[in-house]
Design an enzyme around this catalytic site. Structure first.
Site, PDB file in Angstrom:
ATOM      1  N   ASP A 346       0.849  -1.186   0.000  1.00  0.00           N
ATOM      2  CA  ASP A 346       0.000   0.000   0.000  1.00  0.00           C
ATOM      3  C   ASP A 346       0.893   1.248   0.000  1.00  0.00           C
ATOM      4  OD1 ASP A 346       0.743  -1.049   2.500  1.00  0.00           O
ATOM      5  OD2 ASP A 346      -0.888  -0.070   3.552  1.00  0.00           O
ATOM      6  N   GLU A 548      12.620   1.440   7.276  1.00  0.00           N
ATOM      7  CA  GLU A 548      11.638   0.475   6.766  1.00  0.00           C
ATOM      8  C   GLU A 548      11.820   0.196   5.287  1.00  0.00           C
ATOM      9  OE1 GLU A 548       7.570   1.640   6.629  1.00  0.00           O
ATOM     10  OE2 GLU A 548       7.992   3.670   5.969  1.00  0.00           O
TER      11      GLU A 548
END
Length: 596
Positions: A346, A548
């Protein structure tokens, strides 16, 4: 809640979720809104009154503070200091301006009095099996600087370790955090709860760190979610009950079992894995495609049980949907946004009909290569785990299922011209309500890292000739860059697109290449792993953090884009670095800096 006056909130919610899951597996819509049937006829899991209220707080906060630096997730992570009805009554009495907005002072006063901070639901806990330098830790790492850094990454497990606080356990209806029994590893930063697919790479890192009990505890937490909801949630929050994430629980179980030989873990896990397999192979997740020979193939897709703004991004989703012309289109977009969140990607142009327009998201129309590879691996894992405890009937059943899915993957996704497995886009059915006819033009010919995920599965990486074809395709795809594998070749500004590289994708592709036994594949795998370790190391030395995602165009640069600022911590990045160093090591003479 009025229909169950004698039941407590947890029992009531469990009944609702169980009925929802049952209806979903029967492929029946629970309800529809705005007259969007039949296009949007899928199931919807009801949210909780607390989540609905916190969305109101979120929207009010956006109007008060403005969009700069605003994180909508923060507000649905808050908890109650008093019961919900009292809190809503106080919120409704806040003084508002003529346009309905609330001043910062008024809102801050309300939040301070009636709501608890997002950080209080999870409290720090020292991992029971953490030691400063585990025995036999990364024996192949020969360069001292790399070993010192790897031990720093290992120590990050202490920073990310949490347990659910006593307040959540005592009053679960005051919190959106779900009361998990065992300690967890959070990803980091804004992600203050356990996440499903993140947990696989966290566990891979924990295994490298010899933290077996912590790894098992994470698995037992995820199993408890299956026991309660019928599937592993995207994350352990009440607002994530409407979707799952890439199904990797079986991979966690089998990797821990292979390290520890713990058959009790297998016995406890197997019933949950059977439930999870059913979830992904029934209802709206299941799709039948008939090939050119008239043979039907059963495959799976992402399909969230939700058609409203995602609570954790409610204000963002409403802004995106405001560009559409009618409510029916908005409802469908909300389904697609939530389904993309279920995919873990996403967001990405992979799910978009128009690469420059997020409102053209059509996740539920895509049959994804990687999801079906994960389910094939689940079937193979269940086969192995069932054999390990002498359950030959289950083993035989799932071995047959794995053969059927392998055939389906090769028939529907494989493209001999590109030597890649390509996502398949659904068109309007021309056979029956539930069967789609295969059309070669429906394969998505664009290169994504996901096109190579089947390499991770033994069924595909055991064919050395085919692996060498795929290796050549990967090398020529443009995805392999200076600092790792790019997610896509399209720079859309979305975080699951170019130039971002993500730890899970590097790991699955590299590990698949290594497992193949092909010398050519291993050389490529080691090259990618070295690039990835190096960029993580250089970025860490510059910023003092693991990130991340990373920008694969430039060594030592972290990634950006998407709907929130880049996060640090970071669970799966830590896990993949440790797993790579365990597999490949680092020789004394191998350079560390970006000028190599």
């Amino acid at each position: 809640m009025d229909r169950f006056p004698s039941l407590n909130p947890i029992t009531t919610n469990l009944i609702i979720y169980s009925l929802t899951a049952l209806l979903m597996m029967c492929n029946k819509p629970i309800f529809t809104v705005n007259g969007c049937t039949p296009k949007d006829s899928g199931p919807v899991v009801p949210t909780t009154p607390l989540v609905t209220f916190l969305e109101r707080v979120q929207e009010t906060a956006l109007r008060a503070y403005g969009p700069k630096g605003f994180d909508p997730k923060l507000y649905v992570d808050l908890s109650l200091n008093q019961n919900l009805s009292t809190t809503i009554e106080a919120f409704d009495k806040i003084k508002r301006n003529e346009n309905g907005s609330v001043s910062i002072d008024e809102l801050s006063g309300f939040v301070e009095k009636y709501l608890g901070g997002a950080e209080v639901d999870l409290v720090y806990v020292h991992p029971v099996d953490f030691v400063a330098e585990p025995e036999y830790f990364l024996p192949k790492v020969k360069r001292p600087e790399v070993r010192d850094w790897a031990l720093e990454v290992h120590r990050l497990w202490k920073n990310l370790s949490r347990k659910v606080s006593g307040r959540v356990m005592e009053q679960p209806d005051f919190h959106t955090l779900l009361p998990l029994k065992n300690p967890v590893m959070i990803p980091g930063s804004r992600f203050r709860e356990v996440y499903y697919w993140d947990s696989y790479w966290v566990i891979r890192g924990l295994l490298a760190s010899k933290m077996y009990e912590t790894a098992k505890g994470i698995v037992y937490n995820l199993i408890s979610l299956i026991d309660e909801f019928g599937y592993v949630l995207n994350g352990a929050r009440a607002y994530y009950t409407n979707r799952s994430q890439p199904p990797l629980l079986s991979s966690m179980v089998i990797d821990i079992y292979n390290e520890t030989g713990d058959k009790d873990l297998v016995v406890i896990s197997l019933p949950a894995l059977l439930k999870e397999h059913k979830f992904w192979n029934s209802g709206k997740h299941k799709v039948i495609i008939q090939d050119g020979e008239g043979v039907n193939h059963s495959l799976s897709r992402y399909y969230a049980m939700w058609n409203q703004p995602r609570p954790e991004s409610s204000t963002t989703d409403m802004e995106t949907a405001s560009k559409l012309s009618n409510k029916c289109a908005e409802t469908q977009l909300y389904r697609e946004l939530a389904s993309a969140a279920e995919s873990g990607w996403d967001f990405s142009t992979r799910w978009m009909r128009n690469e420059s327009d997020l409102t053209t998201l059509a996740t539920t129309s895509v049959i994804p290569v990687d999801l079906n590879a994960f389910i094939l691996k689940m079937e193979l894992d269940i086969t192995s785990l069932a054999n390990a405890i002498g359950d030959s009937d289950t083993a035989d059943k799932f071995f047959e299922a794995s053969k059927a899915r392998k055939t389906a993957i090769n028939t529907i996704f494989w493209n001999a011209e590109t030597s890649q497995w390509l996502d398949y886009w659904l068109r309007e059915s021309n056979l029956s309500e539930d069967v789609y006819k295969w059309d070669a033009s429906s394969q998505n010919k664009k290169s994504f890292a996901s096109n190579f995920i089947p390499l991770w599965i033994n069924s595909f990486n055991s064919d050395v000739k085919k692996v060498d074809e795929v290796v050549k395709s990967l090398e020529n795809s443009g995805l392999v860059c200076q600092a790792g594998i790019a997610t896509s070749l399209t720079n859309s500004g979305q975080q699951w697109d170019f130039p971002n590289g993500w730890a899970p994708l590097q790991h699955m592709i590299v590990e698949g290449l290594v497992r193949s036994g092909s010398e050519q594949a291993r050389c490529l795998a080691e090259d990618i792993a070295v690039k990835w370790i190096r960029t993580n190391y250089v970025a860490y030395k510059k910023t003092g953090a693991m990130h991340e995602k990373y920008d694969v165009q430039k060594c030592g640069a972290y990634g950006g884009g998407g709907e929130y600022i880049p996060q640090t911590g970071f669970g799966w990045s830590n896990g993949v670095v440790l797993a790579f160093l365990e597999e490949f090591g680092w020789e004394k003479e191998l350079k560390l800096d970006c000028e190599y």
